[in-house]
Design a protein around this motif. Structure first.
Motif, mmCIF file in Angstrom:
data_model
loop_
_atom_site.group_PDB
_atom_site.id
_atom_site.type_symbol
_atom_site.label_atom_id
_atom_site.label_comp_id
_atom_site.label_asym_id
_atom_site.label_seq_id
_atom_site.Cartn_x
_atom_site.Cartn_y
_atom_site.Cartn_z
ATOM 1 N N LEU A 18 0.841 -1.197 0.000
ATOM 2 C CA LEU A 18 0.000 0.000 0.000
ATOM 3 C C LEU A 18 0.877 1.248 0.000
ATOM 4 O O LEU A 18 1.768 1.392 0.827
ATOM 5 N N SER A 19 0.613 2.136 -0.947
ATOM 6 C CA SER A 19 1.326 3.404 -1.026
ATOM 7 C C SER A 19 0.356 4.513 -0.635
ATOM 8 O O SER A 19 -0.744 4.615 -1.191
ATOM 9 N N ILE A 20 0.757 5.346 0.327
ATOM 10 C CA ILE A 20 -0.132 6.392 0.828
ATOM 11 C C ILE A 20 0.565 7.748 0.789
ATOM 12 O O ILE A 20 1.796 7.834 0.832
ATOM 13 N N THR A 21 -0.245 8.795 0.726
ATOM 14 C CA THR A 21 0.268 10.163 0.697
ATOM 15 C C THR A 21 -0.129 10.876 1.985
ATOM 16 O O THR A 21 -1.295 10.824 2.405
ATOM 17 N N ILE A 22 0.830 11.543 2.616
ATOM 18 C CA ILE A 22 0.576 12.250 3.867
ATOM 19 C C ILE A 22 -0.138 13.564 3.573
ATOM 20 O O ILE A 22 0.345 14.384 2.788
ATOM 21 N N LYS A 23 -1.300 13.769 4.250
ATOM 22 C CA LYS A 23 -2.084 14.986 4.016
ATOM 23 C C LYS A 23 -2.347 15.774 5.304
ATOM 24 O O LYS A 23 -3.087 16.763 5.277
#
Length: 814
Positions: free
Chosen positions: A185-190
């Motif tokens: 899983l690749s996630i983006t910090i928001k």
């Protein structure tokens, strides 16, 4: 006036330096230990109180009613949160969250990997409503919006610094950065939030969009199944109106009827657990993976109170023992015009000064204790009076209370002495300083407290020893368990197994969901319609390979083990399942068909002797073993314990690391010994037993000082009697026996008081365990023996001093 009192007090202390030191040290120990206990209790009670809606947050719980018992849990189906939101408009907010244990987290700058770490805890999957229910301080970005989209997440400042090499000043640079979880899983910090405090059961550092669970957990599927639950999936609701809360509870039966089969209405019951109960209720799990029984907190509070009382009794005994020595001083003060109020103030001032000095010393004692207790408590605390007004208030109240309690009786006795008798040296200890009755009663109370603590400590220690020696029905020594990150390629597991078995010193390898007694469990219902058992019973399904039974030494009573060809159609059951089926002979169970909620019907191919699947707090449970490679999340490796293999354990673990890491190069090797995992389940009881042992020892020591005071009093009272006895030929041993006899009698009276009460309390504690050590009379014999040895040792020195006084000195005035 106060200056005069202070000068008089200092002079009194100089004349009686040993009395001063004994009082100060005894009070300092008592107050210091009570400070430590108060700090621990307030810390435990502070869990999650930083959430603004603390008093209005409830966790939805589940009670599964079965024919023979009720099983409680906090795990709920994935769609429950959405259904509650849609069906009940009066619910202020719903927070659905899933907490996953163990993951490889990697940070990236474009295609360049910055850092890769194995995280045991800290990763949660939540819906935006989570941040409207719970208070997480935002540092950057809108936290709720940060998890509105797939592959989006918010991160704690602690992890942002760790993974992206940032500082407080550059934290915002983490926004837009990328993390990967288990390379899946690749996630983006928001968004960035302040890391939760240590006293929280929500130790989240990375919170990801809820529906990204489908990328990490095969049990999630589409998130719409009502008949699938996991203990890691919890649902919290925010309800500020008590009437709305009552309405929700009353409507749960209709809610179950709407979303479940008709049979579930009688079997399933939803409830609401206040957030204030989550840290203290052992029937349900929490994400902090630790609960503290409120009864243990109350027990610690009682111990702290006992220590204060013991210290006050000690002061009273020592002070009244000194009364005869101060009789002339008191007589002269009264003749010179001093009235009783002034004398009361004088003696209370002395008590206050002693207590204040003791309180200052107690701060150092408390800090030292908190440092030493860090390993036992599992966290580091500090008194920090300036930063903690609550502790300062407690210390002030402790000083005032001890001054009043400890100083009341001595001040009263000393201030009412007859001045004529005092000046003529006619004051006697038995007639004018309260006699022996009160002192004996106080010492009895001290002994009773000490013996109650000793008996309680012995019971806890024996129960811990019983737990550690109790057979669990399977082998647990020299076994390491390792996480398996990939379940999609069974041939990879076989290759790894063969490589490991080629290493000298490795005896066996098995793959499964978890060990017989492990945190990873799968539960489902079963029935036996062919035998007339139509009620639904719950069983623990152990997903394992064909080597599992032999690997863990499970005893096969009939039939065979599972095989790869069995897939999900065959099952090996334990005796508990067999008895529910109404069968007594294991051989008769072979070939029978069971209806299960775990992928349909199963044929019984083997029967195992019962083994424990939970801690000894719980009774033996029904268990089944099935073959299903899709849920092999753990590898067990048995290490040899013969010859010099034990000395090479570290080398063997290194060999396992090498093979595992070559098989899964994108992951980090992490292992644990099975016997340690099992021991960790009783860590709370172990810690409590150590705390009781420490504080019991201190209470006994303070009680010993009190005994010294009593013997000092008796020696002053009987100084001429001792002189006469020596002149008439009494030996030193005979004189010491006079004082020892007094102590033994008081000890016996205290035992009669303490034993029944302690038995009642500790019997109730043992009843919390399904399997507990017998409450043996030996516990009481040990307690009174220990008390006797300590009592005689503490009185021996003062008795010896009294016995060796030259009779010429003691009889000169006659």
């Amino acid at each position: 006036m106060f200056r005069n009192y202070l000068i008089t007090t200092i002079r009194s202390f100089r004349r009686n330096i040993s009395y001063m030191l004994l009082n100060v040290f005894g009070l300092a120990l008592g107050i210091g230990c009570s400070l430590v206990i108060y700090r621990v209790i307030t810390y435990e009670l502070s869990y999650d109180r930083h959430h603004e809606n603390f008093d209005h947050i409830y966790r939805v719980t589940r009670a599964d009613h079965q024919p023979d018992k009720i099983e409680y849990g906090s795990g709920v189906p994935h769609p429950l949160g959405s259904a509650l939101r849609e069906d009940y408009s009066f619910i202020d907010e719903v927070a659905k969250v899933d907490y996953q244990y163990g993951a490889i987290v990697a940070s990236w700058e474009g295609d360049v990997q910055l850092r890769r770490l194995n995280e045991d805890v800290g990763i949660a999957y939540a819906i935006p409503g989570f941040f409207k229910v719970f208070t997480f301080e935002s540092i950057s970005g809108d936290l709720a919006k940060g998890v509105e989209e797939l592959n989006s997440a918010v991160i704690s400042d602690e992890w942002a610094k760790k993974y992206f090499d940032l500082t407080d000043a550059t934290l915002e640079q983490a926004i837009g950065k990328r993390l990967t979880i288990n390379s899946k899983l690749s996630i983006t910090i928001k968004g960035i939030f302040k890391a939760p405090p240590k006293n929280s059961d929500f130790p989240f550092h990375l919170i990801i969009h809820y529906h990204n669970l489908k990328d990490m957990n095969p049990y999630y599927e589409d998130g719409t199944r009502w008949n699938s639950t996991s203990s890691s999936t919890n649902c919290y609701v925010l309800i500020k109106n008590e009437t709305d809360k009552a309405q929700l509870l009353a409507s749960f039966p209709e809610f179950v009827k709407k979303y479940y089969d008709e049979d579930a209405v009688e079997e399933l019951e939803f409830g609401l657990q206040p957030l204030s109960d989550v840290h203290f209720n052992g029937e349900y799990e929490n994400y902090g993976d630790r609960t503290m029984d409120m009864r243990l907190i109350m027990a610690l509070g009682v111990v702290g109170l006992f220590l204060i009382i013991t210290a006050c009794i000690n002061f009273t005994n020592l002070a009244t023992a000194q009364a005869v020595k101060r009789s002339k001083e008191i007589g002269i003060r009264k003749v010179m015009g001093g009235h009783r109020g002034q004398l009361l103030l004088q003696f209370y001032s002395e008590t206050f000064i002693i207590t204040a000095i003791a309180a200052l010393i107690s701060l150092a004692i408390a800090e030292l204790f908190l440092i030493q207790l860090e390993d036992i408590l599992g966290y580091r605390l500090s008194i920090n009076l300036l930063g903690n007004p609550q502790m300062l208030t407690f210390l002030v109240l402790a000083v005032v209370s001890v001054t009043v309690l400890a100083g009341f009786y001595p001040s009263l006795i000393l201030s009412k002495m007859n001045p004529v008798l005092a000046i003529k040296n006619k004051i006697t200890s038995d007639r004018h300083t309260g006699g022996l009755s009160l002192r004996r009663a106080l010492v009895v109370i001290q002994f009773a407290i000490s013996q109650a603590l000793i008996i309680g400590t012995i019971v806890v220690l024996m129960q811990m020893r019983f737990i550690q020696s109790q057979p669990l029905g399977f082998e647990k020594d020299a076994i390491i368990n390792v996480y398996i990150p990939d379940q999609e390629h069974p041939q990879t597991l076989e290759t790894m197994r063969n490589r490991l078995l080629g290493v000298s010193g490795i005896e066996a390898v098995t793959f499964s969901l978890g060990a017989p007694l492990a945190g990873s469990n799968s539960n489902s219902n079963f029935s036996y319609p062919d035998g007339g058992v139509t009620d639904q019973y719950s069983a623990n399904f152990k997903i394992a390979d064909e080597n599992y039974i032999d690997f863990y030494g499970l005893q096969l009573l009939a039939g065979r083990s599972i095989r790869p060809s069995d897939s999900l159609k065959a099952v090996v059951i334990n005796e508990q399942v067999m008895h529910i089926m109404g069968i007594d002979n294991p051989a008769e169970a072979i070939g029978k068909k069971l209806t299960t909620g775990f992928n349909g019907n199963k044929e019984v191919v083997g029967v195992l002797k019962d083994f424990h699947i939970f801690s000894l707090h719980s009774e033996l449970r029904p268990a089944m073993i099935i073959y299903y490679p899709g849920a092999f999340y753990e590898m067990g490796v048995k290490l040899s314990t013969t010859g010099d293999a034990v000395a090479k354990i570290d080398n063997l673990v290194a060999e396992v690391d090498k093979v595992w890491s070559e098989t899964y190069p994108d992951f980090i090797f992490d292992y644990d010994f099975l016997d340690k995992q099992i021991a960790d389940r009783y860590q709370t009881e172990k810690n409590v037993s150590q705390l009781f042992l420490i504080f019991s020892g201190i209470a006994i020591f303070i009680g010993g000082l009190g005994l010294y005071g009593l013997i000092s009093f008796l020696a002053n009272q009987r100084v001429k009697e001792i002189g006469v006895r020596k002149v008439l030929g009494a030996s030193m041993g005979e004189i010491i026996f006079i004082f020892s006899k007094e102590v033994v009698v008081l000890l016996g009276v205290a035992f009669v008081v303490a034993a029944p009460l302690t038995y009642w309390v500790m019997r109730g504690w043992l009843d919390d365990f399904a399997y507990s050590t017998p409450f043996s009379p030996v516990f009481f014999v040990l307690a009174i023996s220990v008390s006797l040895v300590i009592a005689l040792a503490s009185t021996g020195y003062r008795s010896f001093l009294a016995a060796r006084v030259n009779p010429v000195e003691s009889l000169r005035s006659e």
